[in-house]
Each structure stands twice: as structure tokens, then as C-alpha cells.
Design an enzyme around this catalytic site. Sequence first.
Site, mmCIF file in Angstrom:
data_model
loop_
_atom_site.group_PDB
_atom_site.id
_atom_site.type_symbol
_atom_site.label_atom_id
_atom_site.label_comp_id
_atom_site.label_asym_id
_atom_site.label_seq_id
_atom_site.Cartn_x
_atom_site.Cartn_y
_atom_site.Cartn_z
ATOM 1 N N ASP A 202 0.835 -1.197 0.000
ATOM 2 C CA ASP A 202 0.000 0.000 0.000
ATOM 3 C C ASP A 202 0.874 1.253 0.000
ATOM 4 O O ASP A 202 1.808 1.371 0.788
ATOM 5 C CB ASP A 202 -0.886 -0.031 1.256
ATOM 6 C CG ASP A 202 -1.942 1.053 1.277
ATOM 7 O OD1 ASP A 202 -2.866 0.980 0.452
ATOM 8 O OD2 ASP A 202 -1.841 1.970 2.116
ATOM 9 N N GLU A 266 2.131 0.011 -4.799
ATOM 10 C CA GLU A 266 1.092 0.973 -5.201
ATOM 11 C C GLU A 266 1.724 2.348 -5.337
ATOM 12 O O GLU A 266 2.187 2.922 -4.360
ATOM 13 C CB GLU A 266 -0.041 1.025 -4.166
ATOM 14 C CG GLU A 266 -1.218 1.844 -4.676
ATOM 15 C CD GLU A 266 -2.034 2.531 -3.599
ATOM 16 O OE1 GLU A 266 -3.182 2.896 -3.883
ATOM 17 O OE2 GLU A 266 -1.522 2.740 -2.478
#
Length: 543
Positions: A202, A266
Amino acid sequence: MSEQPWWQKAVIYQIYPRSFQDSNGDGIGDLKGILDRVDYLSWLDIDAVWISPIYPSPMADFGYDVANYVDIDPLFGTLASFDRLLSALHQRGIRVILDFVPNHTSHEHPWFQEARASRNNHRRDWYIWRDPRPDREPPNNWLSVATGGSAWEFDRATGQYYYHAFLAEQPDLNWRNPAVRAAMYDVLRFWLDRGVDGFRVDTIWRLIKDAAFRDNPVNPNYRDGDPPFRRLLQVYSTDQPEVFEVAAEMRRVLAEYPGDRLLIGEVYLPVKRLVAYYGPNLTGAHLPFNFNLMFVEWKPDAVLRLIQEYEASLPLGAWPNWVLGNHDQARIASRLGLAQARVAMTLLMTLRGTPTLYYGDELGLENVPIPPERVRDPFGVNMPGTGQDRDPERTPMPWDRSANAGFTAGEPWLPLGRDLSIQNVEAQKRDASSMLALTRALLDLRRRELALSVGDWAPLAVEGDALAYIRRRDGRRFAVVLNLEPVPKAVRFADDLRGRTILSTHPDHTGYAVGDRTELDADEAVIIAMEHAGNTARPDATG
Ligand code: NOJ
Ligand code: CA
């Protein structure tokens, strides 16, 4: 040449676990639910699932606020149910990628509880604390992505601000602290030991912040309707050079294990900056997520330029990847319409590199309008009326025509969409012209024809305002021609393709011979199998 790692040929399928399948009637999807749908995943023929966070969490950001990295939230199941799911997927040859959320913890994580207990707690420096300015204002002007307000929260008890790139319930960890790194790498090992095949990291590009915490500059291009945090350019709060060292360390942890474990990052950056996340000498993420298709102007020139720029920017040996949808962006079928969503799926599955498919996009699922009283996403709650709500793209998967489309026996946590009689798995399985049938045909072709997954990519010059390219491997060559508009197009090629259409978004349009021209219907994309390269010079035996 050595055998390619599994993830280069793979199609990754993202599951948002709250919305895939509920098994116990509480209206929220869970691991047992995914287990009950393993046959579907196997039938669809994807290679890997990436599951959004399933760890214990107060759910302020629906799992992206982790209170314990090494357990499963009771809402989703237990470690035992996770192990059952993992082995069921592995039995069917499907790999499992977990979401790893290292940038921030939940404010309820014991580490943060300790850190905020006092200024001299041994965990204080695990997070990012700064004194107020003399006027008591926050230390700098950085803005929260999740609220649009200051990214600093004042902690009255200890008289300092802590930094949170997202919600105040998601304090950022201090990745300059080696103890934080060591603890988080042990988290990776915990799941690798259990057998997971990789991680989607993330917001990896935010892990390291400017050491001097300088103010971000004003964004001169900010326009009404842009997310509020974009009023500033995130020059100092993101994308710092030291982050590549962190990515390389994560990569080395994965390399302690056999089996080509996959590291996805990401990264919301334009191509030029994005490709840096492959790391120096490819020591970084195997796949820094390439989101640029979700933001490109949907015109042949613009899309072609993006593909060419991306292909040209890839470091030597770096493997490309493409993403059309995720749990943070509007559904592709709502952005482009259902007809173009079919064209987009054809594009995704015929580009060079690893595609990621967002659950429900295989059905052409659209954004579901959420009435104000049912908004659950903190972005939607904190920034009402700004189009920031992410609930519309996170709604339950429609499986069949039964109540709540077979998702839950209870009250679904988010509403289901309209048109459920067509937009459900069961109905689309029976309909050869459905989006699901198209997606499956594309996946099937991609699996059979290595040219489409790992083959070379080259643009194909055409007259007639269509997007066209060639995929090639060994003797196999395919031309892909896509009409990005709702009007028919006559397309002319520079050379005779000597081919035959083998797949079209328009189901009955296959089997046609293609020479130096072809007619595309409105919103039509076709894949043309070209005559074997080696065959062109063959003398005609019937002479
Ligand atoms: C990116 C995730 O995809 C998004 O859903 C989340 O809100 C933020 N990171 C914070 O973790
Ligand atoms: Ca449930």
C-alpha cells in the site's frame, strides 16, 4: 533463457473482501465466502488473487488501518480459515497476494498506543512527531489525502503533533527508524512462512518523507473538483529517493523464500517517476502498479502515446503491468460506458505485461449510486459532494437472481446496483454475448497464445482513427485493433495483414479474413491472427 517467473504470464484478480461473498449473514464479505467462490475463480481462470486487507482493524478505512499485522479480523475469519482458503486456492493453481499496509498503522495498534503514552516511550520514534510552530499551528502545510485538511493531529497529552497522510486514525510509521523496518519485515516473513505468494504494498511511494519536513508548494494547476489534497504538490511528502532502499529491503525479504514471491508497489505517479520504483538495477518492486490507463484521455492517439511512453521508459529487464480498475477509482464501465468497457477489457488483456482485473469488472459492473445516509467510506464522509466517495466502486458482487444477488442472506453493507437481472454471474455465464463471456474468452486466448501475454509489442500504423498494435512471439503474430468511439470506422493498414479475426467484442464478428483493411463497428475491438511469419514466403503448392 531461464523460465519466466509465474507472475509475468499471470492475470491478477483483485478481491475487495467486504464485498465478494458473505457467508454468515452479517452483510459483510468474509474469507469463508471467498472459499465458497473458489470454483468461480478457477472457472474464470485467473492466476492470482490480491485480497485487500483482512487484518484486525477498527475499520476506520475499512482495513487499511491495521491494528495487528499478524492476525485476521474476526469479521473476515481466523488464521485457520485463512489457511483453508490459501490451500484451496493453491490446490487450484491460484496464487495469493496479500495487501501489506506499511505506511501507517491504526491508532489502535499497540505500537501507537505506546508511542503516544509519553514523549520518552521507547516506541515514540516509531511514528512521526513534531512540535507545534510558535503560533501553535501544525509543523508544516502538508494535507491529508483522506480529509483535505491538515495532515497533522495535535496530541494534547504530550503536546506534539503526529503526521497522518490519510486519517488521524492512521498515524504514519517512521520508516527512517531501523526498528520499524525490522518489525515490518518480520510481518512479511510471518505471511511468507504461511505460504502467501506475494504482497501488494500500500502507498509505497509515501513511506519516506522529506527529512526537513519542508512545506509543499502550491499546485498552480489545481482545479475545482480535484481532490482537496491536490491544492499542494506533494513534493516533500512523497516520492523521496531513500524509499528505493526500503523497497529493496522488502524485496530481499521475499528473496529469502523460494518460488518467485511477488512484490507489487502501489504508486500513483506519471510514467517517468513510476518506473523508478523498479529500483536501481531492478532491486525494487517487481511490478510498480501502472495506473495510467485509468487517467488517460480515451482517444487512440493518447492511449497509444501512453503505451509507447511506458514501453520506452521501462528499465532494461523490467516487466510491464496494467491496471484498469481498483477499489479507489470509479468503475471502468461508468467511466467509459458498457460498450467501451468491453474494448478496454480487450486492451487490458492484450497489452504486454501483467494485467490486474478488479472484481466485478468482468461483469461490467458500474458505480452504484450511494444515498448520503448510506455513505461509509471516510473519504465520502469527510469530503461530501466532492466526488471523493469510493463506496460506488466497492459494492457487493452480484452472483445470481436471488435476494441480494446471492451476496448475503442479511442486509448488505453497501447497496447493490440496478440491472441485477443481467449484471450477475449466473446470467452472464449463460449468455455468450455477455461481458463475462468476453472476459473469459480473452483470458483463455491469452493463456493459449504466449504472444499475447509475454510476446513483443509494437504499434501498427493505421489510417482511420483506431488504436492498433501487433503482439508477436516466435512465429505467432496477432494484430489488435480497437475502436474507442461509438461510431463505425473503416481502418486501413499499410500492409496486407493476411489474417483472420479470432476474437471480437461483437461476438458474431469472428472468422473474417482481413487483408489491408477492415471495418470496425461502433465500440468494436478485434484480435486478428496473422499468417505465420515464416509462411509468407512459402511457394504455393497448387501453383
Ligand atoms: C491506498 C488504498 O488503496 C486506499 O484504499 C487506502 O485508503 C489508502 N491507501 C490508505 O491506506
Ligand atoms: Ca460475513
